[in-house]
Design a protein around this motif. Structure first.
Motif, short mmCIF file in Angstrom:
data_model
loop_
_atom_site.label_atom_id
_atom_site.label_comp_id
_atom_site.label_asym_id
_atom_site.label_seq_id
_atom_site.Cartn_x
_atom_site.Cartn_y
_atom_site.Cartn_z
N LEU A 229 0.84 -1.20 0.00
CA LEU A 229 0.00 0.00 0.00
C LEU A 229 0.87 1.25 0.00
O LEU A 229 0.61 2.20 -0.74
N ASP A 230 1.91 1.25 0.83
CA ASP A 230 2.80 2.39 0.89
C ASP A 230 3.48 2.62 -0.47
O ASP A 230 3.59 3.76 -0.94
N GLN A 231 3.89 1.54 -1.11
CA GLN A 231 4.54 1.65 -2.42
C GLN A 231 3.57 2.22 -3.45
O GLN A 231 3.93 3.08 -4.27
N GLU A 232 2.32 1.74 -3.38
CA GLU A 232 1.31 2.23 -4.34
C GLU A 232 1.02 3.71 -4.11
O GLU A 232 0.91 4.49 -5.07
N LEU A 233 0.91 4.10 -2.85
CA LEU A 233 0.64 5.51 -2.55
C LEU A 233 1.80 6.40 -2.99
O LEU A 233 1.59 7.50 -3.50
N GLN A 234 3.03 5.91 -2.79
CA GLN A 234 4.20 6.67 -3.22
C GLN A 234 4.21 6.84 -4.74
O GLN A 234 4.54 7.91 -5.26
N ALA A 235 3.84 5.76 -5.45
CA ALA A 235 3.79 5.83 -6.91
C ALA A 235 2.77 6.86 -7.37
O ALA A 235 3.01 7.64 -8.30
N HIS A 236 1.61 6.88 -6.71
CA HIS A 236 0.58 7.86 -7.07
C HIS A 236 1.05 9.27 -6.76
O HIS A 236 0.81 10.21 -7.53
N LYS A 237 1.75 9.42 -5.62
CA LYS A 237 2.25 10.74 -5.24
C LYS A 237 3.25 11.26 -6.27
O LYS A 237 3.19 12.42 -6.69
N VAL A 238 4.17 10.38 -6.71
CA VAL A 238 5.15 10.77 -7.72
C VAL A 238 4.45 11.15 -9.02
O VAL A 238 4.80 12.14 -9.68
N ALA A 239 3.43 10.36 -9.39
CA ALA A 239 2.71 10.63 -10.63
C ALA A 239 2.00 11.97 -10.58
O ALA A 239 2.03 12.76 -11.54
N VAL A 240 1.37 12.26 -9.42
CA VAL A 240 0.66 13.53 -9.27
C VAL A 240 1.64 14.70 -9.29
O VAL A 240 1.40 15.72 -9.95
#
Length: 251
Positions: A229-240
Motif C-alpha cells: 500500500l505504501d509503495q502504491e501511494l508513493q507511486a501515485h504521489k510521484v505521478a501527481v
C-alpha cells in the motif's frame, strides 16, 4: 516523571483506591515506589489501570487480565482456555447456503460464465438442491460483495481470489511438510501412531504448527499489505507531482 499518591491515581485512572489495592494484591500492578510510608505511583500505573478498565468493560475477568498483564507472551486463546476449540477446523464452519437470487443481490447479475467461474474458483459449490449454492466462507462472499459495490469487476476479483488461494495453499504445504519432516525425524520415516498417546502427540504437533502458521501468515500478510500500500501511494504521489510539474512548465 509525573508522580501520584493513591488518591490521585484513583482519580486520574477512573477507579477507586480499594480497586487499586486489590489489583496490587493480584499482581496486576507493579509495586509503587516508597518514600517513607508514602506509596508513590507513576504513569506506568496509570496505563495499567486504564488497560484494566478497558478489558473489564469488554467483559474480561480479572483472571483473564492477570494472564494478559503478567505473561506478555500469552495468546488470547491461552488466557480464555480456547486452545481445544482453536485447533478445530474453523475453515469448515460458517458456510451459508445461498440461492441464485441472493448471490446476484450481492455480486450483481450472474450469467452462466460468471457462475461457472465462481464454482471453478471454489468460492461456491453446488448443493443437492437446484439453484442453491454453498459458499466456501461467508467472509469471502461478503468481501467480494463490498469490492463489487466499489465498482470492481467480478471476473477480475474471482481471478485474484484463485491466485491468492493458490499462494496460501503453497504456504500451507510448506508448513505441513515441515511438521511431517519433524515426525519423521523423531519417530523415523513411515512411522504410524499405534496408541492413543501416539495420536495425541502427532495431533499436538500438527495443531501447534497450524496455529503458528495461522498467526505468522496474518502477521506476514499485514506487513506485506502495508508495504504494498505504501509503495502504491508513493507511486501515485510521484505521478501527481510529475503531472503538476508538467502543468506548471507549460504555463
Amino acid at each position: 516523571m509525573t508522580e501520584y499518591r493513591i488518591d490521585d491515581l484513583a482519580r486520574v485512572s477512573g477507579t477507586t483506591t480499594r480497586n487499586i489495592r486489590g489489583y496490587q494484591e493480584r499482581g496486576l500492578l507493579p509495586q509503587p515506589l516508597r518514600r517513607g510510608r508514602v506509596a508513590i505511583y507513576t504513569e506506568k500505573h496509570v496505563r495499567n489501570l486504564l488497560a484494566i478498565n478497558k478489558l473489564l468493560s469488554k467483559g474480561f475477568t480479572l483472571g483473564h487480565i492477570a494472564t494478559f498483564l503478567t505473561n506478555p507472551g500469552a495468546r488470547i486463546g491461552d488466557a480464555l482456555d480456547l486452545n481445544d476449540i482453536l485447533d478445530e477446523p474453523w475453515a469448515s464452519a460458517n458456510r451459508p447456503v445461498l440461492g441464485r437470487e441472493e448471490l446476484e443481490s450481492r455480486l450483481g447479475p450472474l450469467d452462466e460464465d460468471a457462475l461457472a467461474s465462481l464454482l471453478a474458483a471454489g468460492i461456491v459449490t453446488e448443493t443437492a438442491e437446484p439453484g442453491r449454492y454453498e459458499a466456501a466462507d461467508r467472509h469471502i462472499i461478503g468481501n467480494l460483495a463490498r469490492l463489487v459495490g466499489k465498482g470492481m469487476d467480478l471476473a477480475v476479483l474471482v481471478d485474484v481470489q484463485q491466485r491468492f488461494v493458490a499462494k496460501m495453499n503453497e504456504a500451507a504445504e510448506i508448513l505441513m511438510t515441515a511438521a511431517h519432516d519433524e515426525v519423521d525425524r523423531r519417530r523415523g520415516p513411515g512411522w504410524l501412531p499405534s496408541s492413543d498417546e501416539d495420536v495425541a502427540w502427532a495431533v499436538g504437533l500438527l495443531g501447534a504448527m497450524r496455529r503458528a502458521g495461522t498467526e505468522n501468515a496474518h502477521a506476514a500478510l499485514d506487513r506485506a499489505l502495508d508495504a504494498a500500500l505504501d509503495q502504491e501511494l508513493q507511486a501515485h504521489k510521484v505521478a501527481v507531482e510529475g503531472r503538476t510539474g508538467a502543468d506548471g512548465d507549460s504555463d
